[in-house]
Enzyme design. Structure first.
Site, short mmCIF file in Angstrom:
data_model
loop_
_atom_site.label_atom_id
_atom_site.label_comp_id
_atom_site.label_asym_id
_atom_site.label_seq_id
_atom_site.Cartn_x
_atom_site.Cartn_y
_atom_site.Cartn_z
N GLU A 6 -0.82 -8.09 9.75
CA GLU A 6 -0.38 -7.61 9.31
C GLU A 6 -1.40 -7.46 7.39
OE1 GLU A 6 1.17 -5.42 8.09
OE2 GLU A 6 3.69 -5.74 8.00
N ASP A 7 -0.91 -6.37 6.42
CA ASP A 7 -1.95 -6.77 5.32
C ASP A 7 -0.83 -7.34 4.59
OD1 ASP A 7 0.46 -4.17 5.27
OD2 ASP A 7 -0.70 -2.17 4.30
N PHE A 34 2.60 -4.98 -7.20
CA PHE A 34 1.96 -3.63 -6.41
C PHE A 34 0.67 -3.46 -6.14
CE2 PHE A 34 2.37 0.40 -3.17
CZ PHE A 34 3.45 -0.18 -2.91
N GLY A 89 -1.74 0.07 6.83
CA GLY A 89 -2.62 -0.56 6.18
C GLY A 89 -3.39 -1.81 6.02
N ASP A 101 -1.81 1.00 0.48
CA ASP A 101 -1.71 2.23 -0.56
C ASP A 101 -0.75 2.28 -1.54
OD1 ASP A 101 0.88 2.67 1.77
OD2 ASP A 101 0.87 4.50 0.83
N ARG A 129 -6.17 3.48 -0.46
CA ARG A 129 -6.56 2.86 0.60
C ARG A 129 -7.88 2.46 1.01
NH1 ARG A 129 -2.33 2.27 3.82
NH2 ARG A 129 -0.90 4.06 3.98
N ASP A 162 5.92 -8.41 2.22
CA ASP A 162 6.76 -8.78 1.11
C ASP A 162 8.44 -9.05 1.72
OD1 ASP A 162 7.11 -7.69 -1.18
OD2 ASP A 162 8.09 -5.66 -0.74
N LYS A 176 3.14 -12.05 -0.02
CA LYS A 176 3.53 -11.88 -1.57
C LYS A 176 5.27 -11.76 -1.58
CE LYS A 176 5.17 -7.33 -2.83
NZ LYS A 176 4.51 -5.99 -3.54
P1 IMP Z 1 8.21 -6.28 4.40
O1 IMP Z 1 8.75 -6.03 5.18
O2 IMP Z 1 9.39 -5.53 3.16
O3 IMP Z 1 7.65 -7.02 4.79
O4 IMP Z 1 7.07 -4.59 4.36
C1 IMP Z 1 5.90 -4.43 4.51
C2 IMP Z 1 5.17 -3.38 4.93
O5 IMP Z 1 5.47 -2.75 2.68
C3 IMP Z 1 3.73 -3.97 4.06
O6 IMP Z 1 2.99 -3.94 5.10
C4 IMP Z 1 3.21 -2.36 3.24
O7 IMP Z 1 2.68 -1.14 4.20
C5 IMP Z 1 4.45 -2.59 2.22
N1 IMP Z 1 3.63 -2.99 1.52
C6 IMP Z 1 4.52 -4.37 0.88
N2 IMP Z 1 4.23 -4.76 -0.69
C7 IMP Z 1 3.34 -4.02 -0.95
C8 IMP Z 1 2.44 -3.62 -1.73
O8 IMP Z 1 2.59 -4.50 -2.75
N3 IMP Z 1 1.39 -2.86 -1.41
C9 IMP Z 1 1.54 -1.54 -0.61
N4 IMP Z 1 2.24 -2.19 0.77
C10 IMP Z 1 3.13 -2.73 0.45
MG MG Z 2 2.09 -2.03 6.06
#
Ligand code: IMP
Ligand code: MG
Length: 174
Positions: free
Chosen positions: A98-99, A151, A43, A158, A164, A102, A130
């Site tokens: 990082e993109d 989302f 991402g 993606d 993407r 979450d 987020k």
């Molecule tokens: P985390 O480990 O829950 O913080 O997840 C992070 C990863 O989940 C990001 O690098 C994204 O690949 C994916 N992700 C989380 N939220 C979204 C979203 O709203 N859209 C797309 N990908 C997301």
């Molecule tokens: Mg990611």
């Protein structure tokens, strides 16, 4: 082909303006050093490519692939590293790119992993912070945009590998 509806949340021009601001900040903060930007695949690549080209000091790049998501929009809760970095980071300043943050599980895991390998410093740069589903306390040192929920797709993000390539960031609609 997806039939999911989407709405533009952050237009292309606003993203690029913010990316340049972050690049200026990084250029100032890291003056006189050569940080390694470690992008979390996949991402982050669009963000990383734009950010790198706007940074005005020497930088190196590497990638790690780690994900806490299976498919779709729900976190699986476990983090796996499926491609490791290749550059030695011992004694080097590292910026994780990082993109979107979450739950924070992915970043917390990767940050710990790279700290154990002796990076001189480790900061986090995320395009989107987020807060909706945060599980781990993560300090995002350089943050593009704060978003409450939803989302998001586009600009590298993606949903099941789609969207993407969109130049803007959109939110998927039910
Ligand atoms: P985390 O480990 O829950 O913080 O997840 C992070 C990863 O989940 C990001 O690098 C994204 O690949 C994916 N992700 C989380 N939220 C979204 C979203 O709203 N859209 C797309 N990908 C997301
Ligand atoms: Mg990611």
């Amino acid at each position: 082909m997806s039939v999911l509806k989407r709405e533009v949340l952050i237009p292309e021009a606003a993203i690029l303006k913010r990316v340049r601001e972050i690049a200026d900040q990084i250029s100032n903060d890291y003056q006189g050093t050569e940080p390694i930007l470690v992008g979390i695949l996949k991402g982050s690549i669009i963000f990383m490519a734009d950010l790198m080209r706007a940074i005005r000091i020497p930088v190196q790049m590497d990638f790690i692939r780690a994900a806490s998501y299976g498919s779709g929009t729900q976190s699986s809760g476990t983090v796996r590293v499926t491609k490791d970095i290749e550059l030695p980071i011992q004694g080097r300043p590292v910026i994780l790119i990082e993109d979107i943050v979450d739950s924070g599980l992915t970043l917390a895991y990767v940050k710990e992993l790279l700290e154990e390998r002796g990076a001189a410093s480790l900061k986090i740069c995320a395009l989107i912070d987020k807060s909706e589903r945060r599980e781990r306390d993560i300090l995002v040192d350089y943050c593009g945009f704060q978003v409450q929920e939803g989302f998001l797709v586009g600009y590298g993000l993606d949903c099941n590998e789609e969207f993407r390539n969109l130049p803007e960031i959109c939110v998927l609609k039910e």
